[in-house]
Design a protein around this motif. Structure first.
Motif, PDB file in Angstrom:
ATOM      1  N   GLY A  53     -10.231   7.620   3.470  1.00  0.00           N
ATOM      2  CA  GLY A  53     -11.028   8.818   3.195  1.00  0.00           C
ATOM      3  C   GLY A  53     -10.399  10.106   3.676  1.00  0.00           C
ATOM      4  O   GLY A  53     -11.114  11.094   3.910  1.00  0.00           O
ATOM      5  N   ASN A  54      -9.081  10.134   3.792  1.00  0.00           N
ATOM      6  CA  ASN A  54      -8.378  11.328   4.277  1.00  0.00           C
ATOM      7  C   ASN A  54      -8.125  12.287   3.114  1.00  0.00           C
ATOM      8  O   ASN A  54      -7.036  12.320   2.530  1.00  0.00           O
ATOM      9  CB  ASN A  54      -7.063  10.929   4.952  1.00  0.00           C
ATOM     10  N   ALA A  55      -9.133  13.072   2.775  1.00  0.00           N
ATOM     11  CA  ALA A  55      -9.072  13.926   1.586  1.00  0.00           C
ATOM     12  C   ALA A  55      -7.945  14.948   1.668  1.00  0.00           C
ATOM     13  O   ALA A  55      -7.230  15.182   0.681  1.00  0.00           O
ATOM     14  CB  ALA A  55     -10.406  14.630   1.381  1.00  0.00           C
ATOM     15  N   ALA A  56      -7.767  15.598   2.817  1.00  0.00           N
ATOM     16  CA  ALA A  56      -6.716  16.607   2.943  1.00  0.00           C
ATOM     17  C   ALA A  56      -5.345  15.977   2.754  1.00  0.00           C
ATOM     18  O   ALA A  56      -4.444  16.578   2.137  1.00  0.00           O
ATOM     19  CB  ALA A  56      -6.801  17.293   4.309  1.00  0.00           C
ATOM     20  N   THR A  57      -5.164  14.774   3.265  1.00  0.00           N
ATOM     21  CA  THR A  57      -3.885  14.080   3.129  1.00  0.00           C
ATOM     22  C   THR A  57      -3.657  13.675   1.678  1.00  0.00           C
ATOM     23  O   THR A  57      -2.541  13.794   1.159  1.00  0.00           O
ATOM     24  CB  THR A  57      -3.857  12.844   4.040  1.00  0.00           C
ATOM     25  N   VAL A  58      -4.696  13.210   1.014  1.00  0.00           N
ATOM     26  CA  VAL A  58      -4.594  12.869  -0.402  1.00  0.00           C
ATOM     27  C   VAL A  58      -4.201  14.104  -1.208  1.00  0.00           C
ATOM     28  O   VAL A  58      -3.313  14.056  -2.071  1.00  0.00           O
ATOM     29  CB  VAL A  58      -5.921  12.286  -0.923  1.00  0.00           C
ATOM     30  N   LYS A  59      -4.834  15.219  -0.916  1.00  0.00           N
ATOM     31  CA  LYS A  59      -4.536  16.465  -1.631  1.00  0.00           C
ATOM     32  C   LYS A  59      -3.077  16.869  -1.433  1.00  0.00           C
ATOM     33  O   LYS A  59      -2.398  17.295  -2.380  1.00  0.00           O
ATOM     34  CB  LYS A  59      -5.463  17.580  -1.136  1.00  0.00           C
ATOM     35  N   ALA A  60      -2.578  16.712  -0.214  1.00  0.00           N
ATOM     36  CA  ALA A  60      -1.176  17.050   0.061  1.00  0.00           C
ATOM     37  C   ALA A  60      -0.232  16.126  -0.701  1.00  0.00           C
ATOM     38  O   ALA A  60       0.775  16.564  -1.273  1.00  0.00           O
ATOM     39  CB  ALA A  60      -0.908  16.965   1.558  1.00  0.00           C
TER      40      ALA A  60
ATOM     41  N   ASN B 268       0.842  -1.198   0.000  1.00  0.00           N
ATOM     42  CA  ASN B 268       0.000   0.000   0.000  1.00  0.00           C
ATOM     43  C   ASN B 268       0.875   1.243   0.000  1.00  0.00           C
ATOM     44  O   ASN B 268       1.677   1.438   0.913  1.00  0.00           O
ATOM     45  CB  ASN B 268      -0.894   0.026   1.252  1.00  0.00           C
ATOM     46  N   SER B 269       0.727   2.063  -1.013  1.00  0.00           N
ATOM     47  CA  SER B 269       1.454   3.326  -1.037  1.00  0.00           C
ATOM     48  C   SER B 269       0.812   4.304  -0.054  1.00  0.00           C
ATOM     49  O   SER B 269      -0.288   4.073   0.442  1.00  0.00           O
ATOM     50  CB  SER B 269       1.434   3.924  -2.445  1.00  0.00           C
ATOM     51  N   LEU B 270       1.520   5.393   0.201  1.00  0.00           N
ATOM     52  CA  LEU B 270       0.961   6.426   1.081  1.00  0.00           C
ATOM     53  C   LEU B 270      -0.370   6.921   0.535  1.00  0.00           C
ATOM     54  O   LEU B 270      -1.320   7.158   1.287  1.00  0.00           O
ATOM     55  CB  LEU B 270       1.946   7.584   1.218  1.00  0.00           C
ATOM     56  N   LEU B 271      -0.452   7.047  -0.797  1.00  0.00           N
ATOM     57  CA  LEU B 271      -1.692   7.519  -1.421  1.00  0.00           C
ATOM     58  C   LEU B 271      -2.820   6.507  -1.215  1.00  0.00           C
ATOM     59  O   LEU B 271      -3.961   6.893  -0.930  1.00  0.00           O
ATOM     60  CB  LEU B 271      -1.467   7.762  -2.914  1.00  0.00           C
ATOM     61  N   ILE B 272      -2.512   5.241  -1.356  1.00  0.00           N
ATOM     62  CA  ILE B 272      -3.533   4.204  -1.141  1.00  0.00           C
ATOM     63  C   ILE B 272      -4.030   4.241   0.299  1.00  0.00           C
ATOM     64  O   ILE B 272      -5.243   4.178   0.559  1.00  0.00           O
ATOM     65  CB  ILE B 272      -2.980   2.811  -1.482  1.00  0.00           C
ATOM     66  N   LEU B 273      -3.113   4.349   1.244  1.00  0.00           N
ATOM     67  CA  LEU B 273      -3.503   4.363   2.657  1.00  0.00           C
ATOM     68  C   LEU B 273      -4.412   5.547   2.968  1.00  0.00           C
ATOM     69  O   LEU B 273      -5.425   5.409   3.647  1.00  0.00           O
ATOM     70  CB  LEU B 273      -2.252   4.416   3.536  1.00  0.00           C
ATOM     71  N   ALA B 274      -4.034   6.717   2.458  1.00  0.00           N
ATOM     72  CA  ALA B 274      -4.832   7.914   2.723  1.00  0.00           C
ATOM     73  C   ALA B 274      -6.187   7.830   2.033  1.00  0.00           C
ATOM     74  O   ALA B 274      -7.220   8.193   2.612  1.00  0.00           O
ATOM     75  CB  ALA B 274      -4.074   9.153   2.255  1.00  0.00           C
ATOM     76  N   ALA B 275      -6.205   7.334   0.798  1.00  0.00           N
ATOM     77  CA  ALA B 275      -7.456   7.235   0.043  1.00  0.00           C
ATOM     78  C   ALA B 275      -8.392   6.203   0.658  1.00  0.00           C
ATOM     79  O   ALA B 275      -9.596   6.434   0.764  1.00  0.00           O
ATOM     80  CB  ALA B 275      -7.154   6.872  -1.410  1.00  0.00           C
ATOM     81  N   ARG B 276      -7.836   5.087   1.073  1.00  0.00           N
ATOM     82  CA  ARG B 276      -8.652   4.019   1.663  1.00  0.00           C
ATOM     83  C   ARG B 276      -9.395   4.491   2.903  1.00  0.00           C
ATOM     84  O   ARG B 276     -10.545   4.104   3.143  1.00  0.00           O
ATOM     85  CB  ARG B 276      -7.737   2.842   2.024  1.00  0.00           C
TER      86      ARG B 276
ATOM     87  N   ALA C 212      -5.429   3.316  -5.313  1.00  0.00           N
ATOM     88  CA  ALA C 212      -6.017   4.326  -4.423  1.00  0.00           C
ATOM     89  C   ALA C 212      -7.452   4.635  -4.838  1.00  0.00           C
ATOM     90  O   ALA C 212      -8.357   4.713  -3.996  1.00  0.00           O
ATOM     91  CB  ALA C 212      -5.160   5.599  -4.435  1.00  0.00           C
ATOM     92  N   LEU C 213      -7.677   4.801  -6.138  1.00  0.00           N
ATOM     93  CA  LEU C 213      -9.030   5.115  -6.615  1.00  0.00           C
ATOM     94  C   LEU C 213      -9.986   3.957  -6.355  1.00  0.00           C
ATOM     95  O   LEU C 213     -11.138   4.173  -5.944  1.00  0.00           O
ATOM     96  CB  LEU C 213      -8.995   5.461  -8.103  1.00  0.00           C
ATOM     97  N   MET C 214      -9.543   2.746  -6.573  1.00  0.00           N
ATOM     98  CA  MET C 214     -10.408   1.587  -6.342  1.00  0.00           C
ATOM     99  C   MET C 214     -10.890   1.531  -4.895  1.00  0.00           C
ATOM    100  O   MET C 214     -12.077   1.304  -4.633  1.00  0.00           O
ATOM    101  CB  MET C 214      -9.668   0.304  -6.709  1.00  0.00           C
ATOM    102  N   LEU C 215      -9.974   1.757  -3.968  1.00  0.00           N
ATOM    103  CA  LEU C 215     -10.346   1.664  -2.554  1.00  0.00           C
ATOM    104  C   LEU C 215     -11.178   2.858  -2.107  1.00  0.00           C
ATOM    105  O   LEU C 215     -12.058   2.721  -1.249  1.00  0.00           O
ATOM    106  CB  LEU C 215      -9.091   1.521  -1.693  1.00  0.00           C
ATOM    107  N   ALA C 216     -10.930   4.022  -2.684  1.00  0.00           N
ATOM    108  CA  ALA C 216     -11.773   5.181  -2.370  1.00  0.00           C
ATOM    109  C   ALA C 216     -13.207   4.920  -2.840  1.00  0.00           C
ATOM    110  O   ALA C 216     -14.176   5.210  -2.129  1.00  0.00           O
ATOM    111  CB  ALA C 216     -11.215   6.437  -3.040  1.00  0.00           C
ATOM    112  N   VAL C 217     -13.332   4.349  -4.027  1.00  0.00           N
ATOM    113  CA  VAL C 217     -14.657   4.019  -4.567  1.00  0.00           C
ATOM    114  C   VAL C 217     -15.324   2.922  -3.740  1.00  0.00           C
ATOM    115  O   VAL C 217     -16.505   3.013  -3.394  1.00  0.00           O
ATOM    116  CB  VAL C 217     -14.528   3.594  -6.044  1.00  0.00           C
TER     117      VAL C 217
END
Length: 230
Positions: free
Chosen positions: A74-81, A64-72, A99-104
């Motif tokens: 729902g940490n929107a501010a962290t994803v944006k950063a 899991n990348s940092l982006l995947i972890l944040a997206a999974r 990341a997109l799959m897990l956010a969805v």
């Protein structure tokens, strides 16, 4: 007395030693801190680590990348950063999830929008974001993914398209949306079901009727079914 060049070399060596002495303790726990802050949504800490050079594509033991972890989570501010540091948007973990799959999958619409706007892939081999949205009945996300170019005919590993997944789970709103696309109504999954047959097998008769009506409207015949009994 040392010559000027020798003094410069000594000063450089001392400066480097001091820098390493200061940096080593700071970066020693940076991996754990980065993974934890992405998962917990500690945007301030993660942003600080990114500014100081932590790799935005850092992954945990499960890929899991940092982006995947944040997206999974729902940490929107962290994803944006994270997106400011151009991480790999299409990276998939050991389970094949991006990341997109897990956010969805988890219904994090704001995060999904951020990722789609940044150019995250909506089409690829295997399970896709649209499959997950259809399976979970996430109508708004189905609409957004289709608008972003998601392929309604893409097949999951079980040979099901998004319509079939929505039909199986009784998500009539998603079914209605997908029937407006050129999705294959006669696709057969690895168990021998079409979308309407799979809907019927789960008691979703209203959905089965919708699909059959659309098949008639398109003027196509249903395929011969081969249902496997195990």
């Amino acid at each position: 007395m040392p010559k000027p060049d020798t003094r410069r070399h000594l000063l450089s060596a001392v400066a480097l030693a001091l820098l390493c002495a200061v940096s080593a303790p700071v970066m020693a726990g940076s991996y754990e801190d980065a993974v934890s802050s992405a998962r917990l949504g500690d945007t301030a800490q993660l942003s600080d680590l990114l500014r100081r050079g932590i790799d935005p594509d850092t992954v945990d033991a499960n890929g899991n990348s940092l982006l995947i972890l944040a997206a999974r989570e729902g940490n929107a501010a962290t994803v944006k950063a994270l997106l400011q540091y151009r991480p790999r948007l299409g990276h998939r973990n050991q389970a094949g999830d991006s990341a997109l799959m897990l956010a969805v999958l988890r219904g994090h619409e704001e995060v999904a929008e951020l990722l789609i706007a940044a150019g995250a892939p909506v089409n690829h081999e295997g399970w896709t974001p649209l499959h997950y949205a259809a399976f979970e009945g996430r109508e708004a996300l189905v609409d957004r993914l289709l608008a972003a170019g998601a392929d309604p005919g893409a097949l999951a590993p079980n040979q099901a398209n998004a319509l079939m997944l929505a039909a199986r789970n009784g998500h009539i709103g998603v079914v209605k949306r997908l029937l407006k696309t050129p999705v294959d109504l006669n696709q057969i999954n690895d168990a021998g079901y079409t979308a309407d047959a799979w809907a019927l097998s789960n008691g979703n008769t209203d959905i089965a009727e919708l699909i059959r009506a659309e098949r008639a409207r398109r003027g196509i015949e249903p395929p011969g079914l081969r249902i496997e009994i195990q």
